[in-house]
Design an enzyme around this catalytic site. Structure first.
Site, short mmCIF file in Angstrom:
data_model
loop_
_atom_site.label_atom_id
_atom_site.label_comp_id
_atom_site.label_asym_id
_atom_site.label_seq_id
_atom_site.Cartn_x
_atom_site.Cartn_y
_atom_site.Cartn_z
N LYS A 181 58.03 -25.38 82.40
CA LYS A 181 57.22 -26.63 82.66
C LYS A 181 57.71 -27.53 83.76
O LYS A 181 57.22 -28.52 83.99
CB LYS A 181 57.34 -27.50 81.47
CG LYS A 181 56.68 -26.73 80.21
CD LYS A 181 55.76 -25.87 80.25
CE LYS A 181 54.47 -26.75 80.59
NZ LYS A 181 53.22 -25.77 80.70
N GLY A 182 58.39 -26.82 84.70
CA GLY A 182 59.01 -27.47 85.92
C GLY A 182 58.07 -27.30 87.03
O GLY A 182 58.19 -28.31 87.76
N THR A 209 56.47 -24.08 87.98
CA THR A 209 56.84 -22.96 88.47
C THR A 209 55.56 -22.32 89.29
O THR A 209 55.74 -21.55 90.27
CB THR A 209 57.52 -21.99 87.43
OG1 THR A 209 56.58 -21.80 86.36
CG2 THR A 209 59.06 -22.54 87.06
N ARG A 210 54.58 -22.19 88.19
CA ARG A 210 53.26 -21.59 88.81
C ARG A 210 52.83 -22.31 90.06
O ARG A 210 52.26 -21.75 91.12
CB ARG A 210 52.16 -22.06 87.40
CG ARG A 210 50.71 -21.42 88.12
CD ARG A 210 50.49 -19.91 88.65
NE ARG A 210 51.27 -18.90 87.69
CZ ARG A 210 51.26 -17.68 87.96
NH1 ARG A 210 50.97 -17.15 89.08
NH2 ARG A 210 51.65 -16.70 86.89
N TYR A 222 47.17 -32.00 92.96
CA TYR A 222 47.11 -31.72 94.27
C TYR A 222 46.39 -30.03 94.19
O TYR A 222 47.08 -29.43 93.01
CB TYR A 222 48.22 -31.46 95.34
CG TYR A 222 48.33 -32.71 96.00
CD1 TYR A 222 47.61 -32.88 97.30
CD2 TYR A 222 49.26 -33.80 95.71
CE1 TYR A 222 47.61 -34.10 97.98
CE2 TYR A 222 49.35 -34.97 96.54
CZ TYR A 222 48.54 -34.95 97.43
OH TYR A 222 48.76 -36.23 98.42
N LYS A 250 47.54 -26.55 83.21
CA LYS A 250 48.57 -27.15 84.03
C LYS A 250 48.25 -28.62 84.24
O LYS A 250 47.05 -28.58 85.14
CB LYS A 250 48.70 -26.29 85.37
CG LYS A 250 48.99 -24.92 85.27
CD LYS A 250 50.38 -24.60 84.74
CE LYS A 250 50.59 -23.26 84.18
NZ LYS A 250 51.94 -22.76 83.86
N ARG A 308 48.45 -31.17 81.71
CA ARG A 308 47.73 -31.64 80.55
C ARG A 308 48.31 -33.07 80.36
O ARG A 308 49.16 -33.32 80.89
CB ARG A 308 48.24 -30.94 79.64
CG ARG A 308 47.75 -29.46 79.49
CD ARG A 308 48.17 -28.94 78.03
NE ARG A 308 47.68 -27.46 77.82
CZ ARG A 308 48.44 -26.39 77.70
NH1 ARG A 308 49.78 -26.64 77.73
NH2 ARG A 308 47.92 -25.39 77.43
N HIS A 331 49.97 -35.99 78.51
CA HIS A 331 51.12 -35.74 77.38
C HIS A 331 50.96 -36.94 76.49
O HIS A 331 50.25 -38.01 76.71
CB HIS A 331 52.35 -36.08 78.20
CG HIS A 331 52.68 -35.13 79.21
ND1 HIS A 331 54.09 -35.11 79.87
CD2 HIS A 331 52.15 -33.78 79.35
CE1 HIS A 331 54.06 -33.96 80.65
NE2 HIS A 331 52.98 -33.09 80.32
N1 LIG Z 1 49.50 -29.11 91.63
C1 LIG Z 1 49.72 -28.94 90.60
N2 LIG Z 1 48.76 -28.77 89.54
C2 LIG Z 1 48.75 -28.68 88.20
N3 LIG Z 1 49.89 -28.68 87.59
C3 LIG Z 1 51.12 -28.92 88.47
C4 LIG Z 1 51.08 -29.31 90.13
N4 LIG Z 1 52.22 -29.28 90.47
C5 LIG Z 1 53.17 -29.07 89.50
N5 LIG Z 1 52.61 -29.17 88.36
C6 LIG Z 1 52.93 -29.12 87.27
O1 LIG Z 1 53.61 -27.96 86.51
C7 LIG Z 1 53.50 -28.07 85.10
C8 LIG Z 1 53.52 -26.70 84.57
O2 LIG Z 1 54.83 -25.91 84.77
P1 LIG Z 1 55.22 -24.44 85.03
O3 LIG Z 1 53.91 -23.83 85.86
O4 LIG Z 1 56.44 -24.10 85.29
O5 LIG Z 1 54.64 -24.03 83.19
S1 LIG Z 1 55.12 -22.66 82.76
O6 LIG Z 1 56.44 -22.99 82.20
O7 LIG Z 1 54.82 -21.68 83.64
O8 LIG Z 1 54.24 -22.80 81.40
C9 LIG Z 1 52.66 -29.01 84.69
O9 LIG Z 1 53.05 -29.59 83.52
P2 LIG Z 1 52.19 -30.48 82.51
O10 LIG Z 1 51.89 -31.70 83.32
O11 LIG Z 1 52.88 -30.86 81.34
O12 LIG Z 1 51.15 -29.78 82.12
C10 LIG Z 1 52.41 -29.95 85.85
O13 LIG Z 1 53.01 -31.16 85.61
#
Ligand SMILES: Nc1ncnc2c1ncn2[C@@H]1O[C@H](COP(=O)(O)OS(=O)(=O)O)[C@@H](OP(=O)(O)O)[C@H]1O
Length: 298
Positions: A55-56, A58-59, A246, A261, A263, A265
């Site tokens: 949730k950092g 990573t994607r 973004y 990604k 969502r 909270h």
């Molecule tokens: N550009 C962009 N678009 C969407 N989301 C973004 C972006 N940059 C960072 N994030 C943040 O990424 C969080 C999800 O983290 P991960 O991809 O590491 O999650 S996972 O561990 O693979 O499930 C996700 O966490 P949540 O906000 O809690 O959904 C986002 O806050």
């Protein structure tokens, strides 16, 4: 020690822990890849791994890095070094899961579970002790809420009962420090384990909160860390008002991360949140000392 960490981590919350579903981008990315490998390409072990944190961001980091023409990103989470049943399949199994890449490209995979895995550091070190590691972290209290939210939605989808976050954060009137989401936010505990196998210089920390606010500067630092020529530019990003994040513009296409990604909270009871923050504070300070750097997590 390592064993204590892993016992501690696995002890609580197993039943509420989902398989990490990470669908990546909402746009169709698979159509880009031909069925037979392009001539001159091969599958190679990663030159760099995004090791977490769950949730950092990573994607987002992997997809944004993949804008770079000299980066080949693995399509799915591999879970090779953190899942024993995968690790047992051997290194060739792992390499097969890597994307085809040209000789001038570097291969990158991301598996958020590596950071909190007791065995991943020594296993990765055994594969390649000079590998460059990327670690994306965000405010650890916010990360707890994000982790909870992910589990909450996975449970809803699987028709399992859900609980309010306060019920998980508090047990018998005190902060439930055995809650897995809290354990994963003890960055100092996990970092120590990595620093036993890798020098600090080999682990570049990406500020996940900064990546959300303004991705380019964080990506430019990553380019430098990986010795990549600077190719990622501001026009590769545009803010999508509807998503509130973004999104990526590259190769004439625009794409946002999957709806899972970013969502919303839940609001957390302020007393409970304060308890959580003050518990994390000491761990954060230790972490800052370990990595010789501070972050604005308060
Ligand atoms: N550009 C962009 N678009 C969407 N989301 C973004 C972006 N940059 C960072 N994030 C943040 O990424 C969080 C999800 O983290 P991960 O991809 O590491 O999650 S996972 O561990 O693979 O499930 C996700 O966490 P949540 O906000 O809690 O959904 C986002 O806050």
């Amino acid at each position: 020690g390592v064993d204590i960490i892993s016992i501690f981590l696995s002890e609580f919350g197993i039943t509420m822990d989902p398989v990490d579903l990470d669908p990546g981008l909402s746009a169709n990315v698979s159509s880009d890849f031909p069925t037979s490998p392009p001539p001159g390409t091969s599958k190679r072990a990663p030159h760099s791994i995004i090791i977490g944190v769950r949730k950092g961001g990573t994607r987002a980091l992997l997809e944004m890095l993949d804008i770079h023409p000299e980066v080949a990103a693995a399509a799915t989470e591999v879970h090779f070094f953190d899942w024993d049943e995968n690790y047992a399949k051997g290194f060739e199994w792992y390499r097969e899961l890597m994307p085809y890449s040209y000789p001038n490209q570097i291969t990158v995979e991301k598996t958020p579970g590596y950071f909190t895995s007791a065995l991943a550091p020594e296993r990765i070190c055994a594969m390649n002790s000079s590998i460059k590691l990327l670690l994306i972290l965000r405010d650890p209290a916010e990360r707890v809420v994000s982790d909870y939210t992910q589990v909450y939605f996975n449970r809803l989808e699987n028709h399992k009962p859900v609980q309010a976050i306060e019920n998980l954060l508090v047990r018998n009137g005190a902060l439930n420090i055995r809650y897995k989401a809290i354990q994963r936010s003890l960055y100092d505990v996990h970092m120590r384990n990595w620093l036993r196998h890798f020098p600090l210089e080999q682990i570049h920390i990406v500020d996940g909160d900064a990546l959300i606010r303004d991705p380019l500067p964080e990506l430019q630092k990553v380019e430098r860390f990986l010795n990549l020529p600077p190719r990622i530019v501001s026009s590769n990003f545009y803010f999508n008002q509807t998503k509130g994040f973004y999104c990526i513009r590259s190769d004439g296409r625009e794409r946002c991360l999957h709806e899972s990604k970013g969502r919303p909270h839940p609001a957390v009871n302020s007393t409970v949140l304060q308890q959580l923050r003050s518990y994390l504070q000491e761990h954060n300070r230790t972490f800052f000392r370990l990595v010789k750097r501070t972050f604005d997590w308060q």
